[in-house]
Each structure stands twice: as C-alpha cells, then as structure tokens.
Design a protein around this motif. Sequence first.
Motif, PDB file in Angstrom:
ATOM      1  N   ALA A   1     -19.825  69.466  -8.959  1.00 12.75           N
ATOM      2  CA  ALA A   1     -21.172  69.406  -8.396  1.00 12.75           C
ATOM      3  C   ALA A   1     -22.093  68.617  -9.313  1.00 12.75           C
ATOM      4  N   ASP A   2     -23.115  68.077  -8.705  1.00 11.20           N
ATOM      5  CA  ASP A   2     -24.150  67.392  -9.463  1.00 11.20           C
ATOM      6  C   ASP A   2     -25.399  67.307  -8.617  1.00 11.20           C
ATOM      7  N   SER A   3     -26.544  67.371  -9.284  1.00  8.90           N
ATOM      8  CA  SER A   3     -27.803  67.354  -8.563  1.00  8.90           C
ATOM      9  C   SER A   3     -28.427  65.966  -8.478  1.00  8.90           C
ATOM     10  N   SER A   4     -27.955  65.037  -9.260  1.00 10.19           N
ATOM     11  CA  SER A   4     -28.552  63.692  -9.268  1.00 10.19           C
ATOM     12  C   SER A   4     -27.470  62.651  -9.057  1.00 10.19           C
ATOM     13  N   ILE A   5     -26.927  62.653  -7.872  1.00  6.69           N
ATOM     14  CA  ILE A   5     -25.845  61.746  -7.554  1.00  6.69           C
ATOM     15  C   ILE A   5     -26.179  61.042  -6.252  1.00  6.69           C
ATOM     16  N   ILE A   6     -25.878  59.781  -6.196  1.00 11.50           N
ATOM     17  CA  ILE A   6     -26.148  59.026  -4.980  1.00 11.50           C
ATOM     18  C   ILE A   6     -24.845  58.776  -4.237  1.00 11.50           C
ATOM     19  N   LEU A   7     -24.970  58.402  -2.988  1.00 12.36           N
ATOM     20  CA  LEU A   7     -23.814  58.289  -2.105  1.00 12.36           C
ATOM     21  C   LEU A   7     -22.737  57.384  -2.682  1.00 12.36           C
ATOM     22  N   SER A   8     -23.135  56.304  -3.311  1.00 10.49           N
ATOM     23  CA  SER A   8     -22.161  55.348  -3.843  1.00 10.49           C
ATOM     24  C   SER A   8     -21.354  55.927  -5.001  1.00 10.49           C
ATOM     25  N   GLU A   9     -21.805  57.051  -5.556  1.00  8.19           N
ATOM     26  CA  GLU A   9     -21.121  57.665  -6.692  1.00  8.19           C
ATOM     27  C   GLU A   9     -20.232  58.836  -6.295  1.00  8.19           C
ATOM     28  N   PHE A  10     -20.269  59.215  -5.036  1.00  4.95           N
ATOM     29  CA  PHE A  10     -19.602  60.439  -4.610  1.00  4.95           C
ATOM     30  C   PHE A  10     -18.120  60.471  -4.979  1.00  4.95           C
ATOM     31  N   ARG A  11     -17.462  59.323  -4.982  1.00  3.46           N
ATOM     32  CA  ARG A  11     -16.015  59.281  -5.189  1.00  3.46           C
ATOM     33  C   ARG A  11     -15.616  59.204  -6.657  1.00  3.46           C
ATOM     34  N   SER A  12     -16.608  59.149  -7.534  1.00  4.13           N
ATOM     35  CA  SER A  12     -16.343  58.986  -8.964  1.00  4.13           C
ATOM     36  C   SER A  12     -16.448  60.312  -9.688  1.00  4.13           C
ATOM     37  N   GLN A  13     -15.379  60.726 -10.330  1.00  2.00           N
ATOM     38  CA  GLN A  13     -15.418  62.005 -11.044  1.00  2.00           C
ATOM     39  C   GLN A  13     -16.398  61.961 -12.213  1.00  2.00           C
ATOM     40  N   ALA A  14     -16.635  60.781 -12.748  1.00  2.00           N
ATOM     41  CA  ALA A  14     -17.557  60.662 -13.884  1.00  2.00           C
ATOM     42  C   ALA A  14     -18.995  60.984 -13.497  1.00  2.00           C
ATOM     43  N   ALA A  15     -19.288  60.965 -12.217  1.00  2.00           N
ATOM     44  CA  ALA A  15     -20.663  61.204 -11.767  1.00  2.00           C
ATOM     45  C   ALA A  15     -21.017  62.687 -11.701  1.00  2.00           C
ATOM     46  N   TYR A  16     -20.033  63.556 -11.809  1.00  2.00           N
ATOM     47  CA  TYR A  16     -20.268  64.986 -11.638  1.00  2.00           C
ATOM     48  C   TYR A  16     -20.392  65.687 -12.978  1.00  2.00           C
ATOM     49  N   SER A  17     -21.430  66.488 -13.118  1.00  2.00           N
ATOM     50  CA  SER A  17     -21.695  67.175 -14.376  1.00  2.00           C
ATOM     51  C   SER A  17     -21.001  68.529 -14.481  1.00  2.00           C
ATOM     52  N   TYR A  18     -20.801  69.161 -13.346  1.00  2.00           N
ATOM     53  CA  TYR A  18     -20.285  70.524 -13.350  1.00  2.00           C
ATOM     54  C   TYR A  18     -18.937  70.586 -12.645  1.00  2.00           C
ATOM     55  N   TRP A  19     -18.011  71.310 -13.261  1.00  2.00           N
ATOM     56  CA  TRP A  19     -16.658  71.416 -12.724  1.00  2.00           C
ATOM     57  C   TRP A  19     -16.196  72.862 -12.717  1.00  2.00           C
ATOM     58  N   GLY A  20     -15.457  73.216 -11.685  1.00  2.00           N
ATOM     59  CA  GLY A  20     -14.817  74.511 -11.650  1.00  2.00           C
ATOM     60  C   GLY A  20     -13.411  74.414 -12.205  1.00  2.00           C
ATOM     61  N   GLN A  21     -12.784  75.561 -12.364  1.00  2.00           N
ATOM     62  CA  GLN A  21     -11.378  75.553 -12.756  1.00  2.00           C
ATOM     63  C   GLN A  21     -10.568  75.167 -11.526  1.00  2.00           C
ATOM     64  N   GLY A  22      -9.386  74.734 -11.681  1.00  2.00           N
ATOM     65  CA  GLY A  22      -8.587  74.308 -10.541  1.00  2.00           C
ATOM     66  C   GLY A  22      -7.976  75.472  -9.789  1.00  2.00           C
ATOM     67  N   THR A  23      -7.657  75.215  -8.540  1.00  2.00           N
ATOM     68  CA  THR A  23      -6.893  76.162  -7.743  1.00  2.00           C
ATOM     69  C   THR A  23      -5.678  75.410  -7.212  1.00  2.00           C
ATOM     70  N   LEU A  24      -4.504  75.995  -7.393  1.00  2.00           N
ATOM     71  CA  LEU A  24      -3.263  75.295  -7.113  1.00  2.00           C
ATOM     72  C   LEU A  24      -2.866  75.419  -5.658  1.00  2.00           C
ATOM     73  N   VAL A  25      -2.593  74.288  -5.055  1.00  2.00           N
ATOM     74  CA  VAL A  25      -2.077  74.237  -3.688  1.00  2.00           C
ATOM     75  C   VAL A  25      -0.658  73.681  -3.744  1.00  2.00           C
ATOM     76  N   THR A  26       0.270  74.437  -3.208  1.00  2.00           N
ATOM     77  CA  THR A  26       1.668  74.016  -3.170  1.00  2.00           C
ATOM     78  C   THR A  26       2.135  74.006  -1.726  1.00  2.00           C
ATOM     79  N   VAL A  27       2.573  72.846  -1.272  1.00  2.00           N
ATOM     80  CA  VAL A  27       3.074  72.710   0.099  1.00  2.00           C
ATOM     81  C   VAL A  27       4.579  72.496   0.017  1.00  2.00           C
ATOM     82  N   SER A  28       5.303  73.492   0.477  1.00  2.42           N
ATOM     83  CA  SER A  28       6.759  73.436   0.347  1.00  2.42           C
ATOM     84  C   SER A  28       7.391  74.392   1.342  1.00  2.42           C
TER      85      SER A  28
END
Length: 125
Positions: A97-124
């Motif tokens: 998440a980030d509060s100061s991000i513009i549309l052109s930055e949405f796909r860039s992980q560097a633009a986000y300040s806050y991160w959650g821990q991961g949740t694992l998805v396994t398709v098998s």
Amino acid sequence: VQLQASGGGLVQPGGSLRLSCAASGVTVGRVAVAWFRQTPGKERAFVAAINWSRSSTPYADSVKGRFTISRDNTKSTVYLQMDSLGPEDTALYYCAADSSIILSEFRSQAAYSYWGQGTLVTVSS
C-alpha cells in the motif's frame, strides 16, 4: 502501518481462492493497494492494484479475466478473488500500500511504502 495478508492455501487446478489484505494504522480509503507475487529465484511481480476511489484497477496480463481485486473501505480490507487457478499461479502473494502513488506507478513495487507478509498459494493436483 500494518498489512496482514491471508487466505492462501492449497487448491486444485481450476479452483478458486480469495486473498485478503487487512490494513491497520492507515485509512485504507485513502491509499492505493496492490498485490504482487513471487516464486523462488524470480523477481516479485505485479498482479493487480486498486486505487482509493476504485476507479483504476490495473491487472497483469497473466491474470486478466481470472483475478478480481476489490476493496471494502469499511473493513479496511482489500481482496483478490482468484479464479481458474493454474500451477503457474503458485507463488507467495504479498499486498502493498501507499498513499502517494500515481496510476503510472501502480505496477512498480518500488512505489509502495508498506508491505504485508506473504501468503502462500499452491495450485496442484
């Protein structure tokens, strides 16, 4: 600011899962939230994002038409509904998440300040 991702698990090909990203310490209604995913040895890749007004919801081409991102600002939660899952969707999924991000930055992980821990998805099968 804390982001709590949940909802991962083991699912058979063709199945569905819904991931949740619960936010605290931030007004979810005023931030853009995105999902990224990562597999071993690869860069974290953009999956989907949603801006605070829900007017912009970009998706990675690989998930377009199968995944749907949505948000419930009253619950401070963003969801990722994943349908028609395939083995290629197996990954650790992160929300950001980030509060100061513009549309052109949405796909860039560097633009986000806050991160959650991961949740694992396994398709098998």
